[in-house]
Design a protein around this motif. Structure first.
Motif, PDB file in Angstrom:
ATOM      1  N   TRP A   1       0.807  -1.218   0.000  1.00  0.00           N
ATOM      2  CA  TRP A   1       0.000   0.000   0.000  1.00  0.00           C
ATOM      3  C   TRP A   1       0.840   1.268   0.000  1.00  0.00           C
ATOM      4  CZ3 TRP A   1       0.600   3.706   3.694  1.00  0.00           C
ATOM      5  CH2 TRP A   1       1.269   3.340   4.859  1.00  0.00           C
TER       6      TRP A   1
ATOM      7  N   ILE B   1      -8.859  -5.386   2.042  1.00  0.00           N
ATOM      8  CA  ILE B   1      -9.423  -4.673   0.884  1.00  0.00           C
ATOM      9  C   ILE B   1      -8.300  -4.173  -0.013  1.00  0.00           C
ATOM     10  CG2 ILE B   1      -9.557  -2.503   2.200  1.00  0.00           C
ATOM     11  CD1 ILE B   1     -12.087  -1.825   0.518  1.00  0.00           C
TER      12      ILE B   1
ATOM     13  N   VAL C   1      -7.892  -2.175  -4.159  1.00  0.00           N
ATOM     14  CA  VAL C   1      -8.460  -1.685  -5.414  1.00  0.00           C
ATOM     15  C   VAL C   1      -7.296  -1.495  -6.386  1.00  0.00           C
ATOM     16  CG1 VAL C   1      -9.681   0.253  -6.519  1.00  0.00           C
ATOM     17  CG2 VAL C   1     -10.402  -0.562  -4.256  1.00  0.00           C
TER      18      VAL C   1
ATOM     19  N   ALA D   1      -9.581   6.083  -5.583  1.00  0.00           N
ATOM     20  CA  ALA D   1     -10.110   7.444  -5.373  1.00  0.00           C
ATOM     21  C   ALA D   1     -11.314   7.745  -6.268  1.00  0.00           C
ATOM     22  CB  ALA D   1      -9.007   8.489  -5.574  1.00  0.00           C
ATOM     23  N   GLN D   2     -12.094   6.715  -6.562  1.00  0.00           N
ATOM     24  CA  GLN D   2     -13.310   6.901  -7.373  1.00  0.00           C
ATOM     25  C   GLN D   2     -14.518   6.267  -6.696  1.00  0.00           C
ATOM     26  OE1 GLN D   2     -12.380   6.396 -11.815  1.00  0.00           O
ATOM     27  NE2 GLN D   2     -10.553   5.527 -10.867  1.00  0.00           N
ATOM     28  N   GLY D   3     -14.376   5.994  -5.401  1.00  0.00           N
ATOM     29  CA  GLY D   3     -15.519   5.489  -4.652  1.00  0.00           C
ATOM     30  C   GLY D   3     -15.630   3.981  -4.562  1.00  0.00           C
TER      31      GLY D   3
ATOM     32  N   GLY E   1     -13.542   1.708  -3.166  1.00  0.00           N
ATOM     33  CA  GLY E   1     -13.196   1.168  -1.848  1.00  0.00           C
ATOM     34  C   GLY E   1     -14.312   1.353  -0.838  1.00  0.00           C
ATOM     35  N   ARG E   2     -14.880   2.553  -0.802  1.00  0.00           N
ATOM     36  CA  ARG E   2     -15.971   2.802   0.150  1.00  0.00           C
ATOM     37  C   ARG E   2     -17.174   1.912  -0.169  1.00  0.00           C
ATOM     38  NH1 ARG E   2     -16.644   6.853   3.642  1.00  0.00           N
ATOM     39  NH2 ARG E   2     -15.246   8.346   2.662  1.00  0.00           N
TER      40      ARG E   2
ATOM     41  N   ASN F   1      -1.316   4.967   6.514  1.00  0.00           N
ATOM     42  CA  ASN F   1      -2.174   4.609   5.384  1.00  0.00           C
ATOM     43  C   ASN F   1      -3.446   5.468   5.435  1.00  0.00           C
ATOM     44  OD1 ASN F   1      -3.791   3.388   3.452  1.00  0.00           O
ATOM     45  ND2 ASN F   1      -3.126   1.317   3.962  1.00  0.00           N
ATOM     46  N   PHE F   2      -3.736   6.219   4.352  1.00  0.00           N
ATOM     47  CA  PHE F   2      -4.928   7.077   4.349  1.00  0.00           C
ATOM     48  C   PHE F   2      -6.203   6.275   4.543  1.00  0.00           C
ATOM     49  CE2 PHE F   2      -7.520   6.315   0.678  1.00  0.00           C
ATOM     50  CZ  PHE F   2      -6.682   5.707  -0.237  1.00  0.00           C
TER      51      PHE F   2
ATOM     52  N   TYR G   1     -11.700   4.139   6.900  1.00  0.00           N
ATOM     53  CA  TYR G   1     -12.292   3.198   7.854  1.00  0.00           C
ATOM     54  C   TYR G   1     -13.036   3.949   8.960  1.00  0.00           C
ATOM     55  CZ  TYR G   1      -9.056  -0.096   5.621  1.00  0.00           C
ATOM     56  OH  TYR G   1      -8.375  -0.863   4.716  1.00  0.00           O
TER      57      TYR G   1
HETATM   58  C1  LIG Z   1      -7.452   1.844   0.476  1.00  0.00           C
HETATM   59  C2  LIG Z   1      -8.244   1.560  -0.782  1.00  0.00           C
HETATM   60  C3  LIG Z   1      -8.859   0.180  -0.709  1.00  0.00           C
HETATM   61  C4  LIG Z   1      -9.386   2.605  -0.850  1.00  0.00           C
HETATM   62  O1  LIG Z   1     -10.115   2.389  -2.032  1.00  0.00           O
HETATM   63  P1  LIG Z   1     -10.454   3.609  -3.007  1.00  0.00           P
HETATM   64  O2  LIG Z   1     -11.324   3.076  -4.057  1.00  0.00           O
HETATM   65  O3  LIG Z   1      -9.177   4.244  -3.413  1.00  0.00           O
HETATM   66  O4  LIG Z   1     -11.238   4.550  -1.982  1.00  0.00           O
HETATM   67  P2  LIG Z   1     -12.444   5.542  -2.316  1.00  0.00           P
HETATM   68  O5  LIG Z   1     -12.308   6.090  -3.682  1.00  0.00           O
HETATM   69  O6  LIG Z   1     -13.712   4.875  -1.950  1.00  0.00           O
HETATM   70  O7  LIG Z   1     -12.122   6.728  -1.317  1.00  0.00           O
HETATM   71  C5  LIG Z   1     -12.427   6.650   0.049  1.00  0.00           C
HETATM   72  C6  LIG Z   1     -11.961   7.914   0.718  1.00  0.00           C
HETATM   73  O8  LIG Z   1     -10.540   7.953   0.753  1.00  0.00           O
HETATM   74  C7  LIG Z   1     -10.071   9.184   0.211  1.00  0.00           C
HETATM   75  N1  LIG Z   1      -8.906   8.929  -0.589  1.00  0.00           N
HETATM   76  C8  LIG Z   1      -8.854   8.181  -1.713  1.00  0.00           C
HETATM   77  N2  LIG Z   1      -7.590   8.136  -2.163  1.00  0.00           N
HETATM   78  C9  LIG Z   1      -6.850   8.884  -1.307  1.00  0.00           C
HETATM   79  C10 LIG Z   1      -5.474   9.201  -1.235  1.00  0.00           C
HETATM   80  N3  LIG Z   1      -4.601   8.761  -2.161  1.00  0.00           N
HETATM   81  N4  LIG Z   1      -5.050   9.959  -0.191  1.00  0.00           N
HETATM   82  C11 LIG Z   1      -5.913  10.410   0.727  1.00  0.00           C
HETATM   83  N5  LIG Z   1      -7.237  10.118   0.724  1.00  0.00           N
HETATM   84  C12 LIG Z   1      -7.687   9.381  -0.297  1.00  0.00           C
HETATM   85  C13 LIG Z   1     -11.163   9.723  -0.656  1.00  0.00           C
HETATM   86  O9  LIG Z   1     -11.082  11.105  -0.632  1.00  0.00           O
HETATM   87  C14 LIG Z   1     -12.403   9.147  -0.059  1.00  0.00           C
HETATM   88  O10 LIG Z   1     -12.968  10.015   0.842  1.00  0.00           O
HETATM   89  P3  LIG Z   1     -14.278  10.831   0.420  1.00  0.00           P
HETATM   90  O11 LIG Z   1     -15.332   9.789   0.109  1.00  0.00           O
HETATM   91  O12 LIG Z   1     -14.578  11.605   1.638  1.00  0.00           O
HETATM   92  O13 LIG Z   1     -13.911  11.614  -0.787  1.00  0.00           O
HETATM   93  C15 LIG Z   1      -7.375   1.675  -2.069  1.00  0.00           C
HETATM   94  O14 LIG Z   1      -6.875   2.982  -2.190  1.00  0.00           O
HETATM   95  C16 LIG Z   1      -6.225   0.689  -2.112  1.00  0.00           C
HETATM   96  O15 LIG Z   1      -6.366  -0.403  -2.624  1.00  0.00           O
HETATM   97  N6  LIG Z   1      -5.064   1.062  -1.544  1.00  0.00           N
HETATM   98  C17 LIG Z   1      -3.903   0.185  -1.519  1.00  0.00           C
HETATM   99  C18 LIG Z   1      -4.165  -1.040  -0.667  1.00  0.00           C
HETATM  100  C19 LIG Z   1      -4.531  -0.699   0.769  1.00  0.00           C
HETATM  101  O16 LIG Z   1      -4.057   0.267   1.338  1.00  0.00           O
HETATM  102  N7  LIG Z   1      -5.395  -1.540   1.335  1.00  0.00           N
HETATM  103  C20 LIG Z   1      -5.805  -1.389   2.713  1.00  0.00           C
HETATM  104  C21 LIG Z   1      -4.791  -1.995   3.632  1.00  0.00           C
HETATM  105  S1  LIG Z   1      -5.316  -1.850   5.323  1.00  0.00           S
END
Ligand SMILES: CC(C)(COP(=O)(O)OP(=O)(O)OC[C@H]1O[C@@H](n2cnc3c(N)ncnc32)[C@H](O)[C@@H]1OP(=O)(O)O)[C@@H](O)C(=O)NCCC(=O)NCCS
Length: 163
Positions: free
Chosen positions: A27, A96, A98, A104-106, A108-109, A135-136, A141
């Motif tokens: 991540w 989880i 993505v 960052a397109q919804g 994950g949520r 981790n953001f 979460y």
């Molecule tokens: C963590 C992860 C699953 C989130 O999925 P995603 O599809 O990117 O998340 P979403 O688009 O639903 O965004 C969720 C929130 O995070 C925020 N966000 C997304 N990307 C971000 C980034 N790079 N930095 C900070 N915040 C971020 C968004 O603003 C959003 O908040 P909002 O709904 O208030 O706008 C994905 O980024 C990922 O696979 N990351 C790498 C693997 C990982 O970290 N897994 C979890 C290990 S515990």
């Protein structure tokens, strides 16, 4: 808004879930631990080995062409073989991931919400996870109702109450 759909994960999704396990382990920006190294590490593979066991549940996000772009799933762990985010027997722990182009397109949520709903309808009272500091996803979460219940080794264990 980018179109994607979500379906339940099945036994044939093991390969894609392994891809997402690698994304979760890598991540941190710039992290490039090779897939074979991650998939040889029991702390990671404990979440996936033998997929799909009877109590394993997951959801997969699909792009408009039906290709998987993200997944979230949970598994139960035993008290004598705990996982990083182990809370108690009977509290499943989720993973989880993505695909980078789809972040960052919804997605994950949406996956988190679908998985929590699955766990709730499956009768679970809580859902747990483990996240490393920095981790953001931590904020994601928290905004989905998870709260920190333990901190150790640079990781937080977070739990969401489902009822
Ligand atoms: C963590 C992860 C699953 C989130 O999925 P995603 O599809 O990117 O998340 P979403 O688009 O639903 O965004 C969720 C929130 O995070 C925020 N966000 C997304 N990307 C971000 C980034 N790079 N930095 C900070 N915040 C971020 C968004 O603003 C959003 O908040 P909002 O709904 O208030 O706008 C994905 O980024 C990922 O696979 N990351 C790498 C693997 C990982 O970290 N897994 C979890 C290990 S515990």
């Amino acid at each position: 808004m980018v179109a994607f759909s979500i379906r339940a994960a099945g036994p044939a999704d093991g390969g894609f879930l392994a891809d997402m396990l690698v994304e979760a382990a890598n991540w941190r920006a710039g992290a490039t631990r090779p897939r074979p190294v991650i998939l040889a590490d029991a702390t990671h593979t404990a979440y996936l080995t033998g997929w799909q066991r009877p109590a394993d549940r997951g959801v997969v996000a699909l792009d408009p062409e039906g290709r998987p772009v993200g997944a979230a799933w949970y598994r139960l762990f035993a008290a004598d073989r705990p996982s990083a985010g182990f809370v108690a027997a009977g509290v499943p722990e989720l993973i989880i991931g993505v695909r980078p182009l789809w972040r960052a397109q919804g997605v994950g949520r949406a996956l988190l919400r679908a998985l929590a709903e699955d766990a709730r309808s499956g009768g679970y009272a809580r859902l747990a996870l483990s996240v490393e500091h920095g981790n953001f996803a931590h904020d994601l979460y928290r905004s989905e109702g998870f709260a920190i219940v333990a901190t150790a080794g640079g990781r937080d264990t977070m739990v969401r109450r489902l009822r």
